[in-house]
Design a protein around this motif. Sequence first.
Motif, short mmCIF file in Angstrom:
data_model
loop_
_atom_site.label_atom_id
_atom_site.label_comp_id
_atom_site.label_asym_id
_atom_site.label_seq_id
_atom_site.Cartn_x
_atom_site.Cartn_y
_atom_site.Cartn_z
N MET A 227 0.84 -1.20 0.00
CA MET A 227 0.00 0.00 0.00
C MET A 227 0.88 1.25 0.00
O MET A 227 1.86 1.32 0.74
N PRO A 228 0.54 2.27 -0.82
CA PRO A 228 1.36 3.49 -0.84
C PRO A 228 1.33 4.22 0.50
O PRO A 228 0.37 4.09 1.25
N LYS A 229 2.39 4.97 0.75
CA LYS A 229 2.50 5.72 2.00
C LYS A 229 1.41 6.80 2.06
O LYS A 229 1.10 7.45 1.06
N GLU A 230 0.88 6.98 3.25
CA GLU A 230 -0.14 7.99 3.49
C GLU A 230 0.42 9.40 3.25
O GLU A 230 1.52 9.71 3.72
N ILE A 231 -0.35 10.24 2.57
CA ILE A 231 0.08 11.62 2.36
C ILE A 231 -0.68 12.53 3.31
O ILE A 231 -1.90 12.46 3.40
N VAL A 232 0.09 13.35 4.05
CA VAL A 232 -0.52 14.17 5.10
C VAL A 232 -0.73 15.60 4.62
O VAL A 232 0.21 16.28 4.21
N ILE A 233 -1.99 16.04 4.70
CA ILE A 233 -2.36 17.39 4.29
C ILE A 233 -2.56 18.23 5.54
O ILE A 233 -3.43 17.94 6.35
N GLY A 234 -1.73 19.26 5.70
CA GLY A 234 -1.82 20.10 6.89
C GLY A 234 -2.55 21.40 6.59
O GLY A 234 -2.51 21.91 5.47
N THR A 235 -3.23 21.93 7.60
CA THR A 235 -3.86 23.24 7.47
C THR A 235 -4.13 23.80 8.86
O THR A 235 -3.96 23.11 9.86
N ARG A 236 -4.54 25.07 8.90
CA ARG A 236 -5.00 25.63 10.18
C ARG A 236 -6.28 24.92 10.55
O ARG A 236 -6.97 24.39 9.68
N ASP A 237 -6.63 24.97 11.85
CA ASP A 237 -7.87 24.26 12.18
C ASP A 237 -9.08 25.19 12.25
O ASP A 237 -10.07 24.88 12.89
N SER A 238 -9.02 26.32 11.53
CA SER A 238 -10.20 27.19 11.46
C SER A 238 -11.23 26.55 10.53
O SER A 238 -10.90 25.71 9.70
N GLN A 239 -12.48 27.00 10.67
CA GLN A 239 -13.58 26.54 9.82
C GLN A 239 -13.22 26.61 8.34
O GLN A 239 -13.36 25.64 7.60
N LEU A 240 -12.79 27.82 7.92
CA LEU A 240 -12.53 28.03 6.49
C LEU A 240 -11.34 27.21 6.01
O LEU A 240 -11.40 26.57 4.95
N ALA A 241 -10.27 27.20 6.81
CA ALA A 241 -9.07 26.44 6.41
C ALA A 241 -9.40 24.95 6.29
O ALA A 241 -8.97 24.29 5.34
N MET A 242 -10.20 24.43 7.21
CA MET A 242 -10.57 23.01 7.16
C MET A 242 -11.44 22.74 5.93
O MET A 242 -11.28 21.71 5.27
N TRP A 243 -12.34 23.65 5.62
CA TRP A 243 -13.16 23.48 4.41
C TRP A 243 -12.25 23.39 3.19
O TRP A 243 -12.44 22.52 2.33
N GLN A 244 -11.28 24.30 3.13
CA GLN A 244 -10.38 24.35 1.97
C GLN A 244 -9.52 23.09 1.85
O GLN A 244 -9.33 22.55 0.78
N ALA A 245 -9.04 22.64 3.01
CA ALA A 245 -8.18 21.45 3.01
C ALA A 245 -9.00 20.21 2.63
O ALA A 245 -8.51 19.33 1.92
N ARG A 246 -10.25 20.15 3.08
CA ARG A 246 -11.11 19.02 2.70
C ARG A 246 -11.39 19.05 1.21
O ARG A 246 -11.46 18.02 0.55
N TRP A 247 -11.54 20.25 0.66
CA TRP A 247 -11.76 20.39 -0.78
C TRP A 247 -10.54 19.83 -1.54
O TRP A 247 -10.70 19.05 -2.48
N VAL A 248 -9.36 20.21 -1.08
CA VAL A 248 -8.13 19.70 -1.72
C VAL A 248 -8.07 18.17 -1.58
O VAL A 248 -7.79 17.45 -2.54
N LEU A 249 -8.36 17.69 -0.37
CA LEU A 249 -8.37 16.24 -0.12
C LEU A 249 -9.32 15.52 -1.09
O LEU A 249 -8.95 14.52 -1.71
N ASN A 250 -10.54 16.06 -1.25
CA ASN A 250 -11.51 15.43 -2.16
C ASN A 250 -11.01 15.42 -3.60
O ASN A 250 -11.16 14.43 -4.31
N GLN A 251 -10.43 16.55 -4.01
CA GLN A 251 -9.90 16.64 -5.38
C GLN A 251 -8.83 15.58 -5.61
O GLN A 251 -8.78 14.94 -6.66
N LEU A 252 -7.98 15.38 -4.61
CA LEU A 252 -6.88 14.42 -4.76
C LEU A 252 -7.39 12.98 -4.68
O LEU A 252 -6.98 12.12 -5.48
N GLU A 253 -8.33 12.72 -3.75
CA GLU A 253 -8.86 11.36 -3.62
C GLU A 253 -9.56 10.91 -4.90
O GLU A 253 -9.45 9.76 -5.31
N ARG A 254 -10.26 11.85 -5.52
CA ARG A 254 -10.97 11.57 -6.76
C ARG A 254 -9.99 11.19 -7.88
O ARG A 254 -10.25 10.30 -8.68
N ARG A 255 -8.86 11.86 -7.89
CA ARG A 255 -7.89 11.62 -8.96
C ARG A 255 -6.94 10.47 -8.68
O ARG A 255 -6.38 9.90 -9.60
#
Length: 313
Positions: free
Chosen positions: A1-29
Amino acid sequence: MPKEIVIGTRDSQLAMWQARWVLNQLERRYPGQPFVLRGMKTKGDHVLDVALAKIGDKGLFTKELEIALDRGEIDLAVHSMKDLPTRLPEGLAIGAFCRREYPGDVLISRRGLTLEQLPSGARVGTSSLRRTAQLLHFRPDLHMFAIRGNLTTRLKKLEELNLDALVLAYAGVHRLGMDHRITQRIPLSTCLPAVGQGSIGIEIRAGDEYIQRMLAPLDDPASRAAITAERAMMKKLEGGCQVPIGALGRVENGRLFLEGVVASLDGRQLIRERICASPHRAEEAGAMLAERLLVLGAGEILKTARQEFGIHE
Ligand SMILES: NCc1[nH]cc(CCC(=O)O)c1CC(=O)O
């Protein structure tokens, strides 16, 4: 299994929304590649009671993430592009300029009035010197109040401080699902956004080709050219989030159009200029526009603004 890639961000509402968006974009691809999110506190999240301009620290919202990136504790850091200082620490780079949302600011007013319709002496909340200066230039009668905190906090302050309106970035309001609270998109002819506003920036270790290749589909060349020009302008003017500077680049019909503004805090002096160049010459265009602004007197205005805020760099 490939190594887990860790996505860091601030833990504010907006930053978490943005990081989840990036996560979804990457998971999809990249199905089969595991990704995890890691929220972290930054200095900007700890110091909540002081106006941003007074803290006067570059990288307020980014430094902790950059240290984690450098140490290999995270593999990419998701930021609001506008929080990312123009000079990155040695060894780090911008891996992707994500496609920009509508870049401008919006008015959220209590009684549904636009900027033009607000009564004389209306009370307007914003934390940004850039907005304060440009709005006062347009409406010298307004009373500007420095407010900070996340969107929920600011909306609460609209009521508690008995303000007539708030000014916020469209992108943040939109991402948090609060479009219904928007009264007006403030015309870009009145208020130019912050450098990078509306775009999500992904910071990586320079030379991490594996991650760089993985992020390639998230990079938007038009946003990259526009924001690279804005950042070059800012760098030449030596601005940070603590100065009244706005800029907006746009790629249209294969040309890059860049506008920039520098204003005094009271809005009395305002210099706004534009330039057109090839998108391949984004950095030169930004530097050239900064030169023009300086020739027109931007240096003096910025010097005074920095003194008023007691910022020593
Ligand atoms: N100043 C904090 C900040 N950083 C990024 C955004 C909005 C999202 C963006 O511009 O991408 C905001 C909120 C605001 O200014 O209203």
